[in-house]
Design a protein around this motif. Structure first.
Motif, mmCIF file in Angstrom:
data_model
loop_
_atom_site.group_PDB
_atom_site.id
_atom_site.type_symbol
_atom_site.label_atom_id
_atom_site.label_comp_id
_atom_site.label_asym_id
_atom_site.label_seq_id
_atom_site.Cartn_x
_atom_site.Cartn_y
_atom_site.Cartn_z
ATOM 1 N N ALA A 190 15.055 27.736 24.179
ATOM 2 C CA ALA A 190 14.246 26.890 23.466
ATOM 3 C C ALA A 190 13.350 26.054 24.605
ATOM 4 N N GLY A 191 12.033 25.862 24.449
ATOM 5 C CA GLY A 191 11.326 24.943 25.559
ATOM 6 C C GLY A 191 10.681 26.042 26.383
ATOM 7 N N CYS A 192 10.803 27.387 26.368
ATOM 8 C CA CYS A 192 10.084 28.258 27.115
ATOM 9 C C CYS A 192 8.634 28.575 26.378
ATOM 10 N N LEU A 193 7.695 28.493 27.061
ATOM 11 C CA LEU A 193 6.356 28.462 26.595
ATOM 12 C C LEU A 193 5.597 29.725 27.316
ATOM 13 N N SER A 194 4.552 30.050 26.771
ATOM 14 C CA SER A 194 3.635 31.249 27.483
ATOM 15 C C SER A 194 2.697 30.298 28.342
ATOM 16 N N THR A 195 2.072 30.969 29.192
ATOM 17 C CA THR A 195 1.052 30.361 30.221
ATOM 18 C C THR A 195 -0.029 29.539 29.411
ATOM 19 N N LEU A 196 -0.392 29.933 28.406
ATOM 20 C CA LEU A 196 -1.519 29.391 27.527
ATOM 21 C C LEU A 196 -1.057 28.193 26.810
ATOM 22 N N GLU A 197 0.372 28.113 26.383
ATOM 23 C CA GLU A 197 0.878 27.207 25.538
ATOM 24 C C GLU A 197 1.183 26.028 26.758
ATOM 25 N N THR A 198 1.702 26.476 27.844
ATOM 26 C CA THR A 198 2.013 25.451 28.909
ATOM 27 C C THR A 198 0.766 24.829 29.463
ATOM 28 N N THR A 199 -0.411 25.425 29.373
ATOM 29 C CA THR A 199 -1.574 24.765 29.799
ATOM 30 C C THR A 199 -2.177 23.694 28.654
ATOM 31 N N HIS A 200 -1.953 24.131 27.555
ATOM 32 C CA HIS A 200 -2.143 23.482 26.184
ATOM 33 C C HIS A 200 -1.520 22.015 26.488
ATOM 34 N N GLU A 201 -0.093 22.079 26.799
ATOM 35 C CA GLU A 201 0.819 20.888 26.687
ATOM 36 C C GLU A 201 0.392 20.167 27.844
ATOM 37 N N LEU A 202 -0.083 20.720 29.034
ATOM 38 C CA LEU A 202 -0.507 19.904 30.331
ATOM 39 C C LEU A 202 -1.756 19.007 30.024
ATOM 40 N N LEU A 203 -2.429 19.786 29.339
ATOM 41 C CA LEU A 203 -3.828 19.258 29.109
ATOM 42 C C LEU A 203 -3.479 18.012 28.058
ATOM 43 N N LEU A 204 -2.717 18.139 26.947
ATOM 44 C CA LEU A 204 -2.288 17.113 26.318
ATOM 45 C C LEU A 204 -1.641 15.839 26.979
ATOM 46 N N ALA A 205 -0.874 16.296 27.966
ATOM 47 C CA ALA A 205 0.029 15.052 28.816
ATOM 48 C C ALA A 205 -1.192 14.469 29.767
ATOM 49 N N LEU A 206 -2.033 15.189 30.288
ATOM 50 C CA LEU A 206 -2.912 14.613 31.302
ATOM 51 C C LEU A 206 -3.936 13.768 30.725
ATOM 52 N N GLU A 207 -4.376 14.186 29.294
ATOM 53 C CA GLU A 207 -5.134 13.191 28.773
ATOM 54 C C GLU A 207 -4.364 11.976 28.182
ATOM 55 N N LYS A 208 -3.161 12.027 27.933
ATOM 56 C CA LYS A 208 -2.430 10.901 27.368
ATOM 57 C C LYS A 208 -2.290 9.851 28.688
ATOM 58 N N SER A 209 -2.189 10.721 29.747
ATOM 59 C CA SER A 209 -1.937 9.849 31.064
ATOM 60 C C SER A 209 -3.128 9.077 31.786
ATOM 61 N N GLY A 210 -4.369 9.598 31.410
ATOM 62 C CA GLY A 210 -5.551 9.129 31.475
ATOM 63 C C GLY A 210 -5.959 9.999 32.928
ATOM 64 N N LEU A 211 -5.587 10.999 33.101
ATOM 65 C CA LEU A 211 -5.845 11.985 34.471
ATOM 66 C C LEU A 211 -6.698 12.925 33.864
ATOM 67 N N ASP A 212 -7.131 13.008 32.742
ATOM 68 C CA ASP A 212 -7.971 14.326 32.471
ATOM 69 C C ASP A 212 -8.563 14.164 30.748
ATOM 70 N N ALA A 213 -9.593 14.898 30.585
ATOM 71 C CA ALA A 213 -10.105 14.911 29.190
ATOM 72 C C ALA A 213 -9.691 16.142 28.479
ATOM 73 N N TYR A 214 -9.602 16.268 27.330
ATOM 74 C CA TYR A 214 -8.986 17.451 26.581
ATOM 75 C C TYR A 214 -9.890 17.374 25.093
ATOM 76 N N PRO A 215 -11.032 17.809 25.021
ATOM 77 C CA PRO A 215 -12.065 17.339 24.039
ATOM 78 C C PRO A 215 -11.667 18.396 22.887
ATOM 79 N N LEU A 216 -11.222 19.556 23.175
ATOM 80 C CA LEU A 216 -11.029 20.616 22.168
ATOM 81 C C LEU A 216 -9.416 21.043 22.067
ATOM 82 N N PRO A 217 -8.634 20.142 21.640
ATOM 83 C CA PRO A 217 -7.230 20.577 21.662
ATOM 84 C C PRO A 217 -6.826 21.680 20.857
#
Length: 215
Positions: A122-149
């Motif tokens: 549990a918790g293991c993700l594909s590269t695509l899913e990992t990137t999605h989660e990274l972009l969500l976290a980066l937007e939440k931290s104010g480090l990037d924008a993720y306009p099309l989640p």
């Protein structure tokens, strides 16, 4: 990206992710200490390179453990290891320069949606899913924008639906030696059973599972 992933994988999500992100790059190899382009990204003083890999020293992007102040005006560069679980560990082991990088991680918002491949734990993700989660976290931290989640997950679902249709069509000659089976129907070998827990099995107290990685 691991060479086997680059040359042979027919449902690899690393290349699919790359096609969705205009600022992403794919670099193939087993060891990256002598890889000119990767080392150039790491050595560039304008960059703040980090390795996406869990561990006790990894900063959790979901909780805001990395800020604009930490970057000091530099560009955040995230490096992901794309390969099988054992392949990704080997890539890291053979690349001391990657081992020395600061590490980041995240808290997943959902379990893996990869139904045509099994995850070790549990918790293991594909590269695509990992990137999605990274972009969500980066937007939440104010480090990037993720306009099309929804984009990555929608593409992921269509890719898997296409693979399943092809695998289930008896008129198509594919690379599978056996017919496609759903995860619930699959039988694990004793070796794979040590690392992969099915939804129908309680984990053994003595099981030693590898850390979550991307594929």
């Amino acid at each position: 990206m691991h060479p086997k992933e680059f040359k042979h994988e027919k449902a690899g999500t690393g290349r699919l992710t790359h096609l969705c992100l205009s600022t992403s790059e794919i670099h193939m190899g087993l060891t990256f200490d002598t890889h000119e382009l990767v080392q150039g990204l790491i050595a560039d003083p304008a960059n703040f390179p980090v390795l996406v890999y869990p561990g006790p020293t990894a900063r959790n992007l979901t909780t805001g453990a990395l800020t604009e102040t930490d970057l000091g005006g530099r560009r955040l560069v995230l490096l992901l290891l794309d390969g099988t679980w054992s392949g990704a560990r080997k890539m890291l082991r053979l690349s001391p320069s990657l081992q020395r990088l600061p590490r980041v991680m995240f808290t997943p918002t959902s379990p893996s949606r990869f139904i045509i491949k099994q995850q070790p734990q549990a918790g293991c993700l594909s590269t695509l899913e990992t990137t999605h989660e990274l972009l969500l976290a980066l937007e939440k931290s104010g480090l990037d924008a993720y306009p099309l989640p929804a984009q990555l997950h929608d593409l992921f679902a269509r890719m898997q639906a296409y693979q399943i249709r092809c695998a289930s069509d008896p008129a198509l000659a594919g690379y599978r030696r056996r017919a496609y089976r759903t995860p619930a129907e699959r039988v694990l070998t004793p070796i794979r059973r040590r690392y992969i827990q099915t939804p129908f099995e309680a984990p053994s107290p003595s099981t030693s599972a590898p850390p979550p990685l991307t594929v």
